[in-house]
Design a protein around this motif. Structure first.
Motif, PDB file in Angstrom:
ATOM      1  N   ASN A   1       0.824  -1.203   0.000  1.00  0.00           N
ATOM      2  CA  ASN A   1       0.000   0.000   0.000  1.00  0.00           C
ATOM      3  C   ASN A   1       0.861   1.257   0.000  1.00  0.00           C
ATOM      4  O   ASN A   1       0.514   2.241  -0.646  1.00  0.00           O
ATOM      5  N   LYS A   2       1.967   1.211   0.733  1.00  0.00           N
ATOM      6  CA  LYS A   2       2.864   2.373   0.790  1.00  0.00           C
ATOM      7  C   LYS A   2       3.443   2.658  -0.594  1.00  0.00           C
ATOM      8  O   LYS A   2       3.541   3.808  -1.005  1.00  0.00           O
ATOM      9  N   ILE A   3       3.801   1.603  -1.296  1.00  0.00           N
ATOM     10  CA  ILE A   3       4.358   1.767  -2.648  1.00  0.00           C
ATOM     11  C   ILE A   3       3.302   2.372  -3.573  1.00  0.00           C
ATOM     12  O   ILE A   3       3.586   3.306  -4.321  1.00  0.00           O
ATOM     13  N   PHE A   4       2.072   1.854  -3.501  1.00  0.00           N
ATOM     14  CA  PHE A   4       1.002   2.401  -4.341  1.00  0.00           C
ATOM     15  C   PHE A   4       0.679   3.852  -3.964  1.00  0.00           C
ATOM     16  O   PHE A   4       0.446   4.682  -4.841  1.00  0.00           O
ATOM     17  N   ASP A   5       0.681   4.145  -2.670  1.00  0.00           N
ATOM     18  CA  ASP A   5       0.444   5.526  -2.225  1.00  0.00           C
ATOM     19  C   ASP A   5       1.535   6.452  -2.730  1.00  0.00           C
ATOM     20  O   ASP A   5       1.251   7.553  -3.212  1.00  0.00           O
ATOM     21  N   ASP A   6       2.773   6.007  -2.636  1.00  0.00           N
ATOM     22  CA  ASP A   6       3.889   6.826  -3.135  1.00  0.00           C
ATOM     23  C   ASP A   6       3.810   7.003  -4.644  1.00  0.00           C
ATOM     24  O   ASP A   6       4.062   8.089  -5.176  1.00  0.00           O
ATOM     25  N   PHE A   7       3.440   5.921  -5.328  1.00  0.00           N
ATOM     26  CA  PHE A   7       3.316   5.994  -6.785  1.00  0.00           C
ATOM     27  C   PHE A   7       2.179   6.950  -7.178  1.00  0.00           C
ATOM     28  O   PHE A   7       2.330   7.759  -8.101  1.00  0.00           O
ATOM     29  N   ALA A   8       1.040   6.861  -6.476  1.00  0.00           N
ATOM     30  CA  ALA A   8      -0.086   7.751  -6.756  1.00  0.00           C
ATOM     31  C   ALA A   8       0.297   9.201  -6.500  1.00  0.00           C
ATOM     32  O   ALA A   8      -0.050  10.104  -7.265  1.00  0.00           O
ATOM     33  N   LYS A   9       1.030   9.446  -5.410  1.00  0.00           N
ATOM     34  CA  LYS A   9       1.480  10.819  -5.101  1.00  0.00           C
ATOM     35  C   LYS A   9       2.431  11.323  -6.193  1.00  0.00           C
ATOM     36  O   LYS A   9       2.344  12.465  -6.626  1.00  0.00           O
ATOM     37  N   LEU A  10       3.324  10.435  -6.633  1.00  0.00           N
ATOM     38  CA  LEU A  10       4.264  10.800  -7.696  1.00  0.00           C
ATOM     39  C   LEU A  10       3.518  11.152  -8.980  1.00  0.00           C
ATOM     40  O   LEU A  10       3.833  12.144  -9.645  1.00  0.00           O
TER      41      LEU A  10
END
Length: 95
Positions: free
Chosen positions: A6-15
């Motif tokens: 989830n952290k990776i997806f959240d970071d990717f979405a923010k990016l």
């Protein structure tokens, strides 16, 4: 592992969100720069403003109409002159 995922997806979405915002900013910058260059280019072309063109066009239409009216008047006056010269027996030396 689901927490890390989830952290990776959240970071990717923010990016992606940040990238989209940056792209919008670049788009505005390019549009502004292009608009300024286009205005500068058009100003250097010495083009006539639409309002000025319309005013001169209207003047030309009026002048053409006046010329047509005066041409009819001249023909009428020449006919009257020819008629008067014919009555007095004088011949027209102008023609």
């Amino acid at each position: 592992m689901s927490q890390g995922s989830n952290k990776i997806f959240d970071d990717f979405a923010k990016l992606m969100t940040d990238a989209a915002g940056a792209a919008q900013g670049v788009k505005r910058e390019v549009e502004t720069a292009f608009g300024a260059q286009a205005d500068k280019f058009l100003a250097n072309m010495d083009l006539v403003q639409r309002e000025d063109f319309d005013v001169v066009r209207e003047m030309a239409i009026r002048a053409r109409s006046e010329n047509d009216r005066l041409e009819v008047k001249i023909v009428e006056l020449e006919a009257r002159l020819d008629a008067l010269e014919g009555k007095t027996g004088k011949s027209s030396a102008k023609k």
